[in-house]
Scaffold this motif. Sequence first.
Motif, short mmCIF file in Angstrom:
data_model
loop_
_atom_site.label_atom_id
_atom_site.label_comp_id
_atom_site.label_asym_id
_atom_site.label_seq_id
_atom_site.Cartn_x
_atom_site.Cartn_y
_atom_site.Cartn_z
N GLU A 1 -23.18 58.93 79.42
CA GLU A 1 -24.24 58.03 78.94
C GLU A 1 -24.36 58.09 77.42
O GLU A 1 -24.58 57.06 76.77
N GLU A 2 -24.20 59.28 76.83
CA GLU A 2 -24.25 59.40 75.37
C GLU A 2 -23.09 58.63 74.72
O GLU A 2 -23.27 57.97 73.70
N ILE A 3 -21.93 58.75 75.32
CA ILE A 3 -20.76 58.06 74.78
C ILE A 3 -20.96 56.55 74.83
O ILE A 3 -20.71 55.84 73.85
N ILE A 4 -21.42 56.06 75.94
CA ILE A 4 -21.65 54.62 76.10
C ILE A 4 -22.71 54.13 75.11
O ILE A 4 -22.55 53.08 74.48
N ALA A 5 -23.80 54.89 74.96
CA ALA A 5 -24.86 54.49 74.04
C ALA A 5 -24.36 54.40 72.61
O ALA A 5 -24.81 53.54 71.83
N ALA A 6 -23.41 55.27 72.22
CA ALA A 6 -22.86 55.24 70.87
C ALA A 6 -21.92 54.06 70.66
O ALA A 6 -21.84 53.51 69.55
N TRP A 7 -21.23 53.64 71.72
CA TRP A 7 -20.21 52.61 71.57
C TRP A 7 -20.69 51.20 71.88
O TRP A 7 -20.07 50.23 71.43
N GLN A 8 -21.75 51.06 72.63
CA GLN A 8 -22.24 49.71 72.96
C GLN A 8 -22.51 48.85 71.73
O GLN A 8 -22.04 47.71 71.65
N PRO A 9 -23.27 49.33 70.71
CA PRO A 9 -23.53 48.47 69.55
C PRO A 9 -22.28 48.12 68.77
O PRO A 9 -22.20 47.02 68.19
N ILE A 10 -21.28 49.00 68.77
CA ILE A 10 -20.04 48.71 68.04
C ILE A 10 -19.25 47.62 68.76
O ILE A 10 -18.77 46.65 68.14
N ILE A 11 -19.10 47.77 70.07
CA ILE A 11 -18.35 46.76 70.83
C ILE A 11 -19.04 45.41 70.75
O ILE A 11 -18.39 44.36 70.60
N GLU A 12 -20.36 45.40 70.83
CA GLU A 12 -21.10 44.14 70.77
C GLU A 12 -21.04 43.52 69.38
O GLU A 12 -20.99 42.29 69.23
N ARG A 13 -21.03 44.35 68.35
CA ARG A 13 -20.92 43.82 66.99
C ARG A 13 -19.57 43.17 66.76
O ARG A 13 -19.45 42.15 66.08
N SER B 1 -14.20 67.73 80.55
CA SER B 1 -14.23 66.86 79.38
C SER B 1 -13.48 65.56 79.64
O SER B 1 -14.00 64.46 79.39
N LYS B 2 -12.26 65.67 80.15
CA LYS B 2 -11.47 64.46 80.42
C LYS B 2 -12.16 63.57 81.45
O LYS B 2 -12.15 62.34 81.34
N ALA B 3 -12.77 64.19 82.47
CA ALA B 3 -13.47 63.42 83.49
C ALA B 3 -14.64 62.64 82.88
O ALA B 3 -14.88 61.48 83.24
N THR B 4 -15.35 63.26 81.94
CA THR B 4 -16.46 62.59 81.26
C THR B 4 -15.95 61.39 80.47
O THR B 4 -16.54 60.30 80.50
N LEU B 5 -14.86 61.58 79.76
CA LEU B 5 -14.28 60.48 78.96
C LEU B 5 -13.83 59.34 79.86
O LEU B 5 -14.07 58.16 79.56
N LEU B 6 -13.16 59.67 80.95
CA LEU B 6 -12.67 58.65 81.87
C LEU B 6 -13.83 57.87 82.48
O LEU B 6 -13.76 56.63 82.62
N GLN B 7 -14.89 58.57 82.82
CA GLN B 7 -16.07 57.90 83.38
C GLN B 7 -16.69 56.94 82.37
O GLN B 7 -17.03 55.79 82.71
N ALA B 8 -16.81 57.38 81.12
CA ALA B 8 -17.41 56.53 80.09
C ALA B 8 -16.58 55.28 79.84
O ALA B 8 -17.11 54.16 79.75
N VAL B 9 -15.27 55.44 79.75
CA VAL B 9 -14.39 54.29 79.51
C VAL B 9 -14.42 53.33 80.69
O VAL B 9 -14.45 52.10 80.52
N GLU B 10 -14.44 53.87 81.90
CA GLU B 10 -14.51 53.02 83.10
C GLU B 10 -15.78 52.17 83.09
O GLU B 10 -15.75 50.97 83.38
N MET B 11 -16.90 52.78 82.73
CA MET B 11 -18.17 52.06 82.72
C MET B 11 -18.17 50.98 81.64
O MET B 11 -18.68 49.88 81.85
#
Length: 280
Positions: free
Chosen positions: A157-169, A195-205
Amino acid sequence: MKLQTIVDIMPSAWKIGYEDKILMLGSCFSDAIGEQMEQRYLQVTRNPFGTLYNPLSIAQAMQMPAMPPLVEHDGLWHSMAHHGAFSRPTKEEAEKAVRSSIETMQRALEEATVIIVTFGTAWVYEWSVVSGQQSVVVGNCHKLPAECFTRRRLTAEEIIAAWQPIIERYSNKRWLFTVSPIRHVKDGLHENQLSKATLLQAVEMMSNQYSAVSYFPSYEIMLDELRDYRFYADDLVHPSSLAVNYIWERFIDCFCTPQTRNEMSIQHKRWKQTQHRPLH
């Protein structure tokens, strides 16, 4: 006989060609694939801040408007947001190198048609020695004392929250995320898997949420198709050159047309010619 499990990869609906300007960001796997592109003369900008491993540091690098914190340690001035390649003997030299990297990043972001991001680890180090400020996630610890940092694992969730505004911009860009197959064994083998599982989950979402976001399974190719230590370098952590070349072939099969792949082959031969050293 079937001697390996092949990772099925559907050809991408969008393609990468010589007309594209490509920005590569993230772990040293981005450097390896970016180098393959450079050897074929594609228009690529590779890690303006140097190698960065965790998603928050990469996101911060893409949004950095001004000079990050600089710290002097062991006779060098370091940027806590940059790789050690930007460290310099004087503060003025460090500021100049860092300022140039920020300009390169901003220019590449505006011009890029394709942005390829490789996440390396979900483990981060928060720098707590910032007077009057909250702790910040650093891109590199630069061998400062361990007591200066707090280590923790990001959540998806932290990863997604950091990347959402960048992708939308930059929604007009084509985004490609991948998870580095490089094992962070210093974190511990179990911790590396978490760690890898967390990254994979964030990218999938994120790929499910945004149509502009795609995923390339470099991590799965390394673990499932290349399940042997002969595909690792001597450190048993990084993929060998053979593995990098194999993953590169899978990559261009997915994201390049036959015409582009043919042109890449021609350009790679040209590049090899430039590497020959004359005897006399």
